[in-house]
Write an enzyme that holds these catalytic residues in place. Structure first.
Site, PDB file in Angstrom:
ATOM      1  N   ASN A 119      27.802  48.857  22.278  1.00 35.76           N
ATOM      2  CA  ASN A 119      28.015  49.547  20.857  1.00 35.76           C
ATOM      3  C   ASN A 119      26.610  48.995  19.823  1.00 35.76           C
ATOM      4  O   ASN A 119      26.359  49.955  18.954  1.00 35.76           O
ATOM      5  CB  ASN A 119      29.108  49.301  20.382  1.00 35.76           C
ATOM      6  CG  ASN A 119      30.261  49.977  21.248  1.00 35.76           C
ATOM      7  OD1 ASN A 119      30.569  51.151  20.775  1.00 35.76           O
ATOM      8  ND2 ASN A 119      31.012  49.105  22.241  1.00 35.76           N
ATOM      9  N   LYS A 159      38.836  49.307  26.200  1.00 35.21           N
ATOM     10  CA  LYS A 159      38.885  49.194  24.734  1.00 35.21           C
ATOM     11  C   LYS A 159      38.589  50.598  24.047  1.00 35.21           C
ATOM     12  O   LYS A 159      37.515  50.869  23.910  1.00 35.21           O
ATOM     13  CB  LYS A 159      37.964  48.015  24.347  1.00 35.21           C
ATOM     14  CG  LYS A 159      38.424  46.581  25.302  1.00 35.21           C
ATOM     15  CD  LYS A 159      37.374  45.779  24.582  1.00 35.21           C
ATOM     16  CE  LYS A 159      37.864  44.439  25.244  1.00 35.21           C
ATOM     17  NZ  LYS A 159      36.988  43.212  24.990  1.00 35.21           N
ATOM     18  N   ALA A 187      30.122  47.227  35.046  1.00 33.51           N
ATOM     19  CA  ALA A 187      29.922  45.888  34.680  1.00 33.51           C
ATOM     20  C   ALA A 187      31.081  45.167  34.530  1.00 33.51           C
ATOM     21  O   ALA A 187      31.406  44.059  35.167  1.00 33.51           O
ATOM     22  CB  ALA A 187      28.883  45.701  33.533  1.00 33.51           C
ATOM     23  N   TRP A 188      32.056  45.290  33.636  1.00 37.37           N
ATOM     24  CA  TRP A 188      33.337  44.765  33.388  1.00 37.37           C
ATOM     25  C   TRP A 188      34.078  44.838  34.589  1.00 37.37           C
ATOM     26  O   TRP A 188      34.984  43.766  35.030  1.00 37.37           O
ATOM     27  CB  TRP A 188      33.935  45.399  32.275  1.00 37.37           C
ATOM     28  CG  TRP A 188      35.093  44.495  31.809  1.00 37.37           C
ATOM     29  CD1 TRP A 188      36.257  45.014  31.026  1.00 37.37           C
ATOM     30  CD2 TRP A 188      35.521  43.037  31.684  1.00 37.37           C
ATOM     31  NE1 TRP A 188      37.128  43.956  30.798  1.00 37.37           N
ATOM     32  CE2 TRP A 188      36.736  42.658  31.137  1.00 37.37           C
ATOM     33  CE3 TRP A 188      34.788  41.760  32.288  1.00 37.37           C
ATOM     34  CZ2 TRP A 188      37.276  41.689  31.037  1.00 37.37           C
ATOM     35  CZ3 TRP A 188      35.519  40.735  32.133  1.00 37.37           C
ATOM     36  CH2 TRP A 188      36.789  40.629  31.566  1.00 37.37           C
ATOM     37  N   ASP A 206      36.626  39.069  19.559  1.00 39.05           N
ATOM     38  CA  ASP A 206      35.846  40.009  20.079  1.00 39.05           C
ATOM     39  C   ASP A 206      34.710  40.793  19.160  1.00 39.05           C
ATOM     40  O   ASP A 206      33.707  41.338  19.685  1.00 39.05           O
ATOM     41  CB  ASP A 206      36.807  41.172  20.353  1.00 39.05           C
ATOM     42  CG  ASP A 206      36.617  42.076  21.808  1.00 39.05           C
ATOM     43  OD1 ASP A 206      35.572  41.875  22.086  1.00 39.05           O
ATOM     44  OD2 ASP A 206      37.056  42.678  22.031  1.00 39.05           O
ATOM     45  N   LYS A 218      36.758  47.328  17.030  1.00 38.16           N
ATOM     46  CA  LYS A 218      35.377  46.438  16.824  1.00 38.16           C
ATOM     47  C   LYS A 218      34.153  47.255  17.465  1.00 38.16           C
ATOM     48  O   LYS A 218      33.158  47.092  17.063  1.00 38.16           O
ATOM     49  CB  LYS A 218      35.632  45.074  17.711  1.00 38.16           C
ATOM     50  CG  LYS A 218      36.272  45.267  19.087  1.00 38.16           C
ATOM     51  CD  LYS A 218      34.672  45.099  20.025  1.00 38.16           C
ATOM     52  CE  LYS A 218      35.377  45.489  21.648  1.00 38.16           C
ATOM     53  NZ  LYS A 218      34.342  45.326  22.776  1.00 38.16           N
ATOM     54  N   GLU A 221      31.381  53.242  23.770  1.00 38.29           N
ATOM     55  CA  GLU A 221      32.846  53.614  23.489  1.00 38.29           C
ATOM     56  C   GLU A 221      33.155  53.767  22.011  1.00 38.29           C
ATOM     57  O   GLU A 221      34.015  54.765  21.716  1.00 38.29           O
ATOM     58  CB  GLU A 221      33.803  52.428  24.016  1.00 38.29           C
ATOM     59  CG  GLU A 221      33.832  52.401  25.331  1.00 38.29           C
ATOM     60  CD  GLU A 221      35.061  53.266  25.954  1.00 38.29           C
ATOM     61  OE1 GLU A 221      35.421  54.159  25.395  1.00 38.29           O
ATOM     62  OE2 GLU A 221      35.236  53.153  27.120  1.00 38.29           O
ATOM     63  N   SER A 252      33.579  50.519  39.229  1.00 36.35           N
ATOM     64  CA  SER A 252      32.551  49.522  39.645  1.00 36.35           C
ATOM     65  C   SER A 252      31.507  49.213  38.448  1.00 36.35           C
ATOM     66  O   SER A 252      30.588  49.105  38.796  1.00 36.35           O
ATOM     67  CB  SER A 252      32.018  50.068  40.745  1.00 36.35           C
ATOM     68  OG  SER A 252      31.375  51.336  40.662  1.00 36.35           O
TER      69      SER A 252
END
Length: 331
Positions: free
Chosen positions: A256, A106, A11-12, A244, A191, A281, A9
């Site tokens: 990030n 990711k 944001a993404w 991205d 990225k 991440e 749950s």
């Protein structure tokens, strides 16, 4: 469209659930905390993840895993990448046979250097063709606000990819399909590391030439590693590569980039975590990506310097000097 579940749950995950619901799926969000699930059910909001965004009334939410997954043909997974394996051990027994598993993560797993789709296949004990990866510039607040964007749906089963493509196609989202799972996942993972470096350059007051050089050379090392692992080099010129990378580096919404800014101010990793309230991440993935590059025999100088700043107490200014002082060679 059928029944879909989003596990996570944040944001993404919440933005992706909104997309699924608006495109016609019967959607349930699984939240670990019942207070979050109740807020989504009763107020159609998830203020902690997407402030001020009204969610479709059709979205259900629960903290009951079995209820969330009951009968779902599409299962989207949106949790921090380093927690995926542990979560799947609990979840996999509830996945419906033949369901499509959608990876929204990711990162590269620490210790194993596996991509997220590989972790899903191994831990959930499913065939690789059941896993679909969604990548590209996916800044959740912008998508939730219905700002026009494009994304990539990658997998080895073309029919499953097209089904996911249809399940999220909206006036403000244009999804493209791809067969290059490796390229899409590597673009999405590396990225984050380059964006940490980009954030450091902002904090140090460096200019646009520096930033453009960082994005370009960051893309080059991402592509080198991806190709060495079997990716299509053209993927890195597309949405899951350059797209991205640009979004994650240039946007203040990027965790990030903003974490990198804290490091560029001279803060330690612990101080940056306190200021940012969470770990980006790329901080953990840079270790796994470095190990993966060394195993593949691929040179990744930016990733190496980010790892030193994050985990060895390196000075970002020294990292810049190290990068600029490397042997001169053809591009």
């Amino acid at each position: 469209m059928g029944r879909a579940t989003v596990l996570g749950s944040g944001a993404w995950g919440t933005a992706f659930a909104k997309m699924l619901a608006e495109a016609g799926s019967d959607v349930t969000i699984w939240a670990r905390r019942e207070t979050v699930a109740a807020e989504i059910r009763e107020r159609h909001m998830n203020e902690g993840a997407l402030p001020s965004i009204k969610l479709p009334k059709e979205i259900n939410a629960t903290s009951d895993l079995a209820a969330a997954l009951d009968g779902s043909s599409l299962i989207a997974i949106a949790v921090p990448s380093q927690t995926l394996r542990g979560n799947l051990a609990e979840w996999a027994g509830h996945f419906a046979p033949g369901s499509t598993l959608i990876s929204l993560m990711k990162g590269i797993e620490l210790g194993t250097t596996k991509r997220m789709s590989q972790v899903i296949v191994e831990t959930a004990k499913v065939d690789a063709d059941r896993v679909v990866v969604v990548s590209g510039p996916n800044l959740a607040p912008e998508i939730a606000a219905e700002q026009p964007a494009a994304t990539v749906v990658a997998g080895t089963d073309a029919d499953r990819c097209r089904a996911v493509q249809q399940a999220i196609a909206l006036p403000y989202i244009r999804p493209y399909t791809s067969e290059d799972v490796i390229g899409c996942e590597m673009g999405g993972a590396v990225k984050n590391v380059i964006a940490l470096a980009y954030g450091m350059t902002i904090a140090m007051g460096l200019g646009d030439n520096t930033r453009a050089s960082l994005i370009t050379r960051g893309l080059a090392e991402t592509a080198r590693l991806g190709v060495a692992l079997g990716a299509d080099p053209l993927t890195f010129a597309g949405l899951a590569g350059l797209g991205d990378l640009v979004a994650t580096c240039s946007s203040p919404l990027s965790r990030n980039r903003t974490f990198g800014e804290q490091l560029g101010m001279g803060k330690t990793l612990e101080e940056a975590q306190t200021a940012a309230r969470q770990t980006a991440e790329g901080v953990k993935s840079c270790l796994a990506i470095r190990d993966l590059a060394r195993t593949a025999g691929v040179e990744m100088p930016i990733t190496e310097q980010v790892e030193r700043v994050c985990h060895e107490g390196g000075d970002p200014r020294v990292a810049v000097r190290m990068l600029m002082g490397r042997e001169i060679k053809p591009e």
